[in-house]
Write an enzyme that holds these catalytic residues in place. Structure first.
Site, PDB file in Angstrom:
ATOM      1  N   GLY A  46       0.852  -1.188   0.000  1.00  0.00           N
ATOM      2  CA  GLY A  46       0.000   0.000   0.000  1.00  0.00           C
ATOM      3  C   GLY A  46       0.879   1.226   0.000  1.00  0.00           C
ATOM      4  O   GLY A  46       1.840   1.304  -0.761  1.00  0.00           O
ATOM      5  N   CYS A  78       6.120  -5.412   0.546  1.00  0.00           N
ATOM      6  CA  CYS A  78       6.281  -4.138  -0.151  1.00  0.00           C
ATOM      7  C   CYS A  78       6.229  -2.961   0.829  1.00  0.00           C
ATOM      8  O   CYS A  78       7.193  -2.720   1.547  1.00  0.00           O
ATOM      9  CB  CYS A  78       5.251  -4.032  -1.272  1.00  0.00           C
ATOM     10  SG  CYS A  78       5.642  -2.799  -2.515  1.00  0.00           S
ATOM     11  N   HIS A 169       4.942  -9.170  -4.055  1.00  0.00           N
ATOM     12  CA  HIS A 169       3.559  -9.417  -3.619  1.00  0.00           C
ATOM     13  C   HIS A 169       3.132 -10.869  -3.874  1.00  0.00           C
ATOM     14  O   HIS A 169       2.504 -11.158  -4.890  1.00  0.00           O
ATOM     15  CB  HIS A 169       2.600  -8.494  -4.379  1.00  0.00           C
ATOM     16  CG  HIS A 169       2.698  -7.066  -4.013  1.00  0.00           C
ATOM     17  ND1 HIS A 169       1.933  -6.502  -3.020  1.00  0.00           N
ATOM     18  CD2 HIS A 169       3.473  -6.074  -4.505  1.00  0.00           C
ATOM     19  CE1 HIS A 169       2.226  -5.218  -2.921  1.00  0.00           C
ATOM     20  NE2 HIS A 169       3.161  -4.929  -3.812  1.00  0.00           N
ATOM     21  N   GLU A 171       0.781 -12.437  -2.487  1.00  0.00           N
ATOM     22  CA  GLU A 171      -0.678 -12.529  -2.362  1.00  0.00           C
ATOM     23  C   GLU A 171      -1.388 -12.324  -3.697  1.00  0.00           C
ATOM     24  O   GLU A 171      -2.585 -12.602  -3.822  1.00  0.00           O
ATOM     25  CB  GLU A 171      -1.193 -11.530  -1.317  1.00  0.00           C
ATOM     26  CG  GLU A 171      -1.227 -10.082  -1.737  1.00  0.00           C
ATOM     27  CD  GLU A 171       0.117  -9.365  -1.702  1.00  0.00           C
ATOM     28  OE1 GLU A 171       0.112  -8.141  -1.933  1.00  0.00           O
ATOM     29  OE2 GLU A 171       1.166  -9.999  -1.459  1.00  0.00           O
TER      30      GLU A 171
END
Length: 191
Positions: A46, A78, A169, A171
């Protein structure tokens, strides 16, 4: 066992789905009190300055730092890596400072420069598809930090005791192995 995902800001839903896909209960952490309900915590990608600002405003920043220093397993992807890092080179901002790494924000470019790369990860039997989106680059790390994966001679996955970080990432893929690795860390902590 309940795995928390910080819901302050960022792509927390994808981590929540990944944890549930692996058969574990997830819980979105938004308050300091929520930390008491989880056995481990993921801080998603984010915007790190926004995350830190909100965490400080609601009292989560200091409580989280205390819990991590007392052994709570935490995994940052991140922006989560930046939030956990000891030092941010190119942008003056506060961080939790719980993993001895020096990072450069957005070192791999802007959103349009996003890319993926098959990488080797220590302990994994086959390469992992790492997705990089405005990713930070780790430029330095302390002697207690274990480098688990690199790209172009820069670490992209590291661990120091109960703190795990990736500049990519996992995910956003269907590959659950990085999350499985973190879940094993949480299981070790609970023993």
């Amino acid at each position: 066992m309940i795995i928390g995902v910080s819901g302050i800001q960022g792509d927390f839903r994808e981590h929540k789905w990944m944890i549930e896909k692996l058969g574990h209960e997830s819980y979105v952490v938004r308050t300091p009190e929520d930390l008491e309900k989880v056995d481990g915590l993921i801080i998603p990608g984010g915007e790190s300055t926004t995350m830190i600002r909100i965490m400080k405003r609601i009292g989560l920043f200091e409580k989280l730092k205390e819990k991590i220093l007392n052994g709570l397993p935490v995994y940052g992807t991140c922006a989560g890596l930046i939030v956990l890092a000891k030092e941010i080179e190119n942008y003056p901002q506060e961080s939790l400072g719980v993993i001895d790494i020096k990072v450069m924000r957005n070192a791999y470019g802007r959103q349009v420069d996003s890319f993926d790369e098959m990488v080797e990860i220590k302990g994994f039997n086959k390469p992992f598809k790492a997705i990089f989106i405005r990713a930070p680059r780790v430029d330095g790390w302390g002697p207690e930090v274990d480098v688990l994966s690199t790209l172009d001679n820069h670490p992209i996955m590291l661990r120091q005791k109960n703190v795990l970080v990736t500049s990519f990432h996992p995910e956003l893929t269907d590959d659950t192995r990085v999350h499985e690795y973190f879940i094993k860390m949480v299981e070790e902590y609970r023993k």
